[in-house]
Design a protein around this motif. Structure first.
Motif, PDB file in Angstrom:
ATOM      1  N   LEU A  57      50.756 -91.628 -13.268  1.00 48.22           N
ATOM      2  CA  LEU A  57      49.451 -91.897 -13.834  1.00 48.22           C
ATOM      3  C   LEU A  57      49.674 -92.476 -15.224  1.00 48.22           C
ATOM      4  O   LEU A  57      50.105 -91.777 -16.139  1.00 48.22           O
ATOM      5  N   LEU A  58      49.448 -93.781 -15.370  1.00 49.50           N
ATOM      6  CA  LEU A  58      49.632 -94.485 -16.643  1.00 49.50           C
ATOM      7  C   LEU A  58      48.276 -94.688 -17.309  1.00 49.50           C
ATOM      8  O   LEU A  58      47.242 -94.310 -16.747  1.00 49.50           O
ATOM      9  N   LEU A  59      48.281 -95.279 -18.487  1.00 53.29           N
ATOM     10  CA  LEU A  59      47.029 -95.494 -19.219  1.00 53.29           C
ATOM     11  C   LEU A  59      46.007 -96.282 -18.419  1.00 53.29           C
ATOM     12  O   LEU A  59      44.794 -96.102 -18.594  1.00 53.29           O
ATOM     13  N   THR A  60      46.476 -97.169 -17.538  1.00 53.89           N
ATOM     14  CA  THR A  60      45.560 -98.021 -16.760  1.00 53.89           C
ATOM     15  C   THR A  60      45.363 -97.532 -15.329  1.00 53.89           C
ATOM     16  O   THR A  60      44.866 -98.268 -14.483  1.00 53.89           O
ATOM     17  N   GLY A  61      45.752 -96.296 -15.037  1.00 53.70           N
ATOM     18  CA  GLY A  61      45.520 -95.740 -13.716  1.00 53.70           C
ATOM     19  C   GLY A  61      46.810 -95.402 -12.992  1.00 53.70           C
ATOM     20  O   GLY A  61      47.909 -95.452 -13.548  1.00 53.70           O
ATOM     21  N   LEU A  62      46.660 -95.062 -11.719  1.00 60.30           N
ATOM     22  CA  LEU A  62      47.794 -94.660 -10.894  1.00 60.30           C
ATOM     23  C   LEU A  62      48.565 -95.883 -10.415  1.00 60.30           C
ATOM     24  O   LEU A  62      47.979 -96.855  -9.924  1.00 60.30           O
ATOM     25  N   HIS A  63      49.889 -95.854 -10.590  1.00 57.58           N
ATOM     26  CA  HIS A  63      50.775 -96.934 -10.166  1.00 57.58           C
ATOM     27  C   HIS A  63      52.008 -96.336  -9.506  1.00 57.58           C
ATOM     28  O   HIS A  63      52.405 -95.215  -9.814  1.00 57.58           O
ATOM     29  N   SER A  64      52.622 -97.119  -8.641  1.00 60.26           N
ATOM     30  CA  SER A  64      53.946 -96.797  -8.129  1.00 60.26           C
ATOM     31  C   SER A  64      54.916 -97.631  -8.954  1.00 60.26           C
ATOM     32  O   SER A  64      54.830 -98.868  -8.967  1.00 60.26           O
ATOM     33  N   VAL A  65      55.817 -96.952  -9.688  1.00 58.81           N
ATOM     34  CA  VAL A  65      56.736 -97.647 -10.585  1.00 58.81           C
ATOM     35  C   VAL A  65      58.161 -97.154 -10.351  1.00 58.81           C
ATOM     36  O   VAL A  65      58.379 -96.053  -9.848  1.00 58.81           O
ATOM     37  N   ALA A  66      59.114 -98.001 -10.731  1.00 55.56           N
ATOM     38  CA  ALA A  66      60.532 -97.640 -10.660  1.00 55.56           C
ATOM     39  C   ALA A  66      61.153 -97.906 -12.020  1.00 55.56           C
ATOM     40  O   ALA A  66      60.967 -98.988 -12.589  1.00 55.56           O
ATOM     41  N   ASP A  67      61.861 -96.927 -12.562  1.00 57.96           N
ATOM     42  CA  ASP A  67      62.532 -97.140 -13.846  1.00 57.96           C
ATOM     43  C   ASP A  67      63.559 -98.255 -13.705  1.00 57.96           C
ATOM     44  O   ASP A  67      64.205 -98.389 -12.660  1.00 57.96           O
ATOM     45  N   ILE A  68      63.698 -99.066 -14.758  1.00 54.45           N
ATOM     46  CA  ILE A  68      64.735-100.101 -14.788  1.00 54.45           C
ATOM     47  C   ILE A  68      65.714 -99.776 -15.905  1.00 54.45           C
ATOM     48  O   ILE A  68      65.347 -99.179 -16.918  1.00 54.45           O
ATOM     49  N   PHE A  69      66.956-100.154 -15.685  1.00 53.86           N
ATOM     50  CA  PHE A  69      68.006 -99.868 -16.652  1.00 53.86           C
ATOM     51  C   PHE A  69      68.914-101.074 -16.803  1.00 53.86           C
ATOM     52  O   PHE A  69      69.024-101.909 -15.896  1.00 53.86           O
ATOM     53  N   CYS A  70      69.557-101.170 -17.948  1.00 60.29           N
ATOM     54  CA  CYS A  70      70.508-102.244 -18.208  1.00 60.29           C
ATOM     55  C   CYS A  70      71.721-102.057 -17.303  1.00 60.29           C
ATOM     56  O   CYS A  70      72.312-100.975 -17.269  1.00 60.29           O
ATOM     57  N   GLN A  71      72.078-103.103 -16.569  1.00 57.48           N
ATOM     58  CA  GLN A  71      73.235-103.023 -15.662  1.00 57.48           C
ATOM     59  C   GLN A  71      74.535-102.847 -16.429  1.00 57.48           C
ATOM     60  O   GLN A  71      75.488-102.293 -15.911  1.00 57.48           O
ATOM     61  N   SER A  72      74.567-103.296 -17.671  1.00 58.42           N
ATOM     62  CA  SER A  72      75.796-103.243 -18.452  1.00 58.42           C
ATOM     63  C   SER A  72      76.030-101.872 -19.084  1.00 58.42           C
ATOM     64  O   SER A  72      77.078-101.271 -18.899  1.00 58.42           O
ATOM     65  N   CYS A  73      75.033-101.357 -19.822  1.00 57.41           N
ATOM     66  CA  CYS A  73      75.242-100.093 -20.553  1.00 57.41           C
ATOM     67  C   CYS A  73      74.465 -98.916 -19.971  1.00 57.41           C
ATOM     68  O   CYS A  73      74.566 -97.798 -20.471  1.00 57.41           O
TER      69      CYS A  73
END
Length: 110
Positions: A57-73
């Motif tokens: 639940l984000l500021l603009t409503g319910l979303h399906s999200v996936a965390d992203i990370f730097c491939q290097s570090c």
């Protein structure tokens, strides 16, 4: 392995390891809020990995999200919008949030 964006383009890079993340031309909006402050919305990014999707639940409503990370570090940078449940938020699907605290501007910003 890292992708390198052309030196002739203004780019955003990981502040921790300097891996390229996105071209300025891929920037959609600077008006987003991340978990730790201001964030930018990008159409596409490079050199990022994606975790499993989860509903938040984000500021603009319910979303399906996936965390992203730097491939290097491996630093968590933000998230990818997998699905928006409100019609007014559908434009975010497939787009990426990167928090400002995790990126630096490079190449030709003067």
């Amino acid at each position: 392995f890292r992708s390198y964006l052309p030196r002739s383009h203004r780019t955003y890079s990981c502040v921790h390891c300097r891996a390229h993340l996105a071209r300025h031309e891929e920037l959609i909006s600077k008006s987003f809020q991340g978990s730790h402050g201001r964030a930018y919305l990008f159409n596409s990014v490079v050199n990022v990995g994606c975790g499993p999707a989860e509903q938040r639940l984000l500021l603009t409503g319910l979303h399906s999200v996936a965390d992203i990370f730097c491939q290097s570090c491996k630093t968590t940078l933000g998230w990818k919008y997998e699905q928006a449940f409100e019609s007014s938020q559908k434009y975010k699907e497939g787009k990426f949030i990167i928090e400002m605290s995790h990126m630096v501007k490079e190449n030709g910003w003067d």
